[in-house]
Enzyme design. Structure first.
Site, PDB file in Angstrom:
ATOM      1  N   ASP A 139      49.821  53.497  44.019  1.00 10.98           N
ATOM      2  CA  ASP A 139      50.003  52.750  42.765  1.00 10.98           C
ATOM      3  C   ASP A 139      49.856  53.640  41.518  1.00 10.98           C
ATOM      4  OD1 ASP A 139      50.077  50.605  44.490  1.00 10.98           O
ATOM      5  OD2 ASP A 139      48.011  50.001  44.119  1.00 10.98           O
ATOM      6  N   GLU A 234      55.400  43.996  41.719  1.00 17.79           N
ATOM      7  CA  GLU A 234      54.818  42.824  42.390  1.00 17.79           C
ATOM      8  C   GLU A 234      53.751  42.143  41.538  1.00 17.79           C
ATOM      9  OE1 GLU A 234      52.901  44.198  45.983  1.00 17.79           O
ATOM     10  OE2 GLU A 234      51.439  45.407  44.872  1.00 17.79           O
TER      11      GLU A 234
HETATM   12  O1  F6P Z   1      47.087  49.584  46.556  1.00 15.41           O
HETATM   13  C1  F6P Z   1      48.149  49.913  47.389  1.00 15.41           C
HETATM   14  C2  F6P Z   1      48.927  48.696  47.788  1.00 15.41           C
HETATM   15  O2  F6P Z   1      49.989  49.110  48.621  1.00 15.41           O
HETATM   16  C3  F6P Z   1      49.422  47.844  46.636  1.00 15.41           C
HETATM   17  O3  F6P Z   1      50.545  48.403  46.001  1.00 15.41           O
HETATM   18  C4  F6P Z   1      49.657  46.539  47.323  1.00 15.41           C
HETATM   19  O4  F6P Z   1      49.570  45.447  46.440  1.00 15.41           O
HETATM   20  C5  F6P Z   1      48.552  46.482  48.328  1.00 15.41           C
HETATM   21  O5  F6P Z   1      48.120  47.807  48.552  1.00 15.41           O
HETATM   22  C6  F6P Z   1      48.955  45.879  49.645  1.00 15.41           C
HETATM   23  O6  F6P Z   1      47.826  45.794  50.424  1.00 15.41           O
HETATM   24  P1  F6P Z   1      47.870  45.393  51.959  1.00 15.41           P
HETATM   25  O7  F6P Z   1      48.264  46.613  52.731  1.00 15.41           O
HETATM   26  O8  F6P Z   1      46.477  44.960  52.239  1.00 15.41           O
HETATM   27  O9  F6P Z   1      48.872  44.296  52.110  1.00 15.41           O
END
Ligand code: F6P
Length: 364
Positions: A139, A234
């Site tokens: 991110d 998102e």
């Molecule tokens: O922080 C990294 C990230 O990939 C974000 O961009 C995303 O919102 C989140 O983690 C997704 O998390 P998970 O793998 O728990 O669905």
């Protein structure tokens, strides 16, 4: 020195390159290196602690994921445990973790993780543990460092998707809405949208209105460009200021954002009469080989973390402050999360080349 390495939070391409560089540079100093499996689970009796040798880190720099595995539900200060009634309760297991680390003879830890892991590391440092951190997140939302490894790979994956969406969008005169990751930060959307030459880019940091998005698409249509590409982060808030929350999080996990693309595509189709499709790029952005940039940054971070351990920089993280790798107190980095600056030159240039952020009418 008996050094342990852990990877926590969501994985990011480049983790293995950090593990490799930290391990090899520590071995070169004559140190012993251990790998704590699955965040801190290996120190809580929920997984293992394994030796890391030159052999165990051979041939991994180009691999995505993490050979140590990871979790975003492993905060030792709020460790979720299933109760007899089927509910979860959080327990502070930090003392147990510290005792177990001591019993294993661990003298220092390199913790590789994002903002969550940095916060945990700081609390453990406050309790006397000797920890150096390596910031990690696709991110790019950690302050104190120009960038984190994994971000460039995620952006490259998103650009490839935008390139592919272009050809199909153009063939069908469609509007394609692509949702990319980033949680509350819009860096992936901004960088991929500008590099992939999207027409509209929507970010959490720039409030937008549907009417401006619609007008930008219709203005483009009037000029004969019948298709359009919309990239939406998102975590972009909708017109009511709400972030779209997708599904349930597991106990101990941060809220899961996502789902805005589908609703946005529906609204654009309704208002423009143009055929719209949406897609969520999702975890593809976290997988696969790290780019050359990320591999190099990860390797530099790994080497610098070992140096920081040698220098006793407990409670510091390594960081890129171009052109150098430096160390920054975790407390400083955590003061404010990094977000897209709406006045930054990338945003200004994007506007100059005709990208709409949905916050003002497009030039006619
Ligand atoms: O922080 C990294 C990230 O990939 C974000 O961009 C995303 O919102 C989140 O983690 C997704 O998390 P998970 O793998 O728990 O669905």
């Amino acid at each position: 020195m008996r050094l342990a390495i852990s990877t926590g939070g969501g994985d990011a391409p480049g983790l293995n390159a950090v593990i490799r560089a930290a391990t090899l540079s520590a071995i070169a100093r004559g140190w012993t290196v251990l790998g704590i499996k699955r965040g801190y689970a290996g120190l809580l009796g929920e997984d293992e602690v394994v030796p890391l040798t030159a052999d165990s880190v051979r041939g991994i720099a180009h691999l995505g994921g993490t050979i140590l595995r990871t979790t975003n539900r492993g905060n030792p200060f709020e460790f979720p445990r299933l109760q007899a009634d089927g509910t979860y309760k959080n327990f502070d297991r930090s003392d147990e973790l510290i005792d177990n680390a001591r019993n294993l003879g661990i003298q220092a830890i390199i913790s590789i993780g994002g903002d969550g892991s940095l916060g945990i590391a700081q609390k453990l440092v406050d309790k006397g543990m000797r920890i150096v951190c390596v910031p990690k997140t696709i991110d790019n939302d950690v302050s104190g460092t120009v960038t984190t490894f994994g971000f460039d790979t995620a952006v490259s994956t998103a650009i490839e998707a935008i390139d592919k969406l272009h050809t199909t969008a153009e063939s069908h005169d469609r509007v394609m809405v692509l949702e990319v990751m980033g949680r509350d930060a819009g860096f992936i959307a901004l960088h991929s949208g500008v590099s992939g030459t999207a027409d509209v880019v929507l970010l959490p940091e720039i409030p937008w209105k549907l009417e401006h998005v619609v007008q930008a698409i219709m203005e483009r249509d009037r000029r004969g460009r019948k298709f359009a590409i919309v990239v939406v982060a998102e975590g972009a808030t909708d017109e009511s200021g709400q972030v779209s929350i997708i599904g349930e999080s597991m106990p101990g996990q941060a809220r899961r954002v996502g789902g805005i693309a589908q609703r946005l595509a529906h609204a654009i189709q309704e208002q423009t009469g143009k055929e719209c499709r949406s897609m969520v790029l999702g975890h593809l952005q976290r997988g696969g080989m790290p780019t050359g940039y990320d591999r190099l940054l990860a390797t530099r971070f790994g080497g610098a973390a070992t140096q920081a351990v040698a220098d006793g920089k407990w409670g510091h993280m390594v960081a890129l402050q171009t052109p150098n790798i430096v160390t920054v107190p975790i407390k400083e980095a955590l003061k404010e999360p990094k977000r897209v600056d709406p006045t930054h030159d990338v945003v200004r240039t994007a506007r100059a080349v005709g990208i709409s952020f949905g916050d003002r009418p497009a030039a006619v």
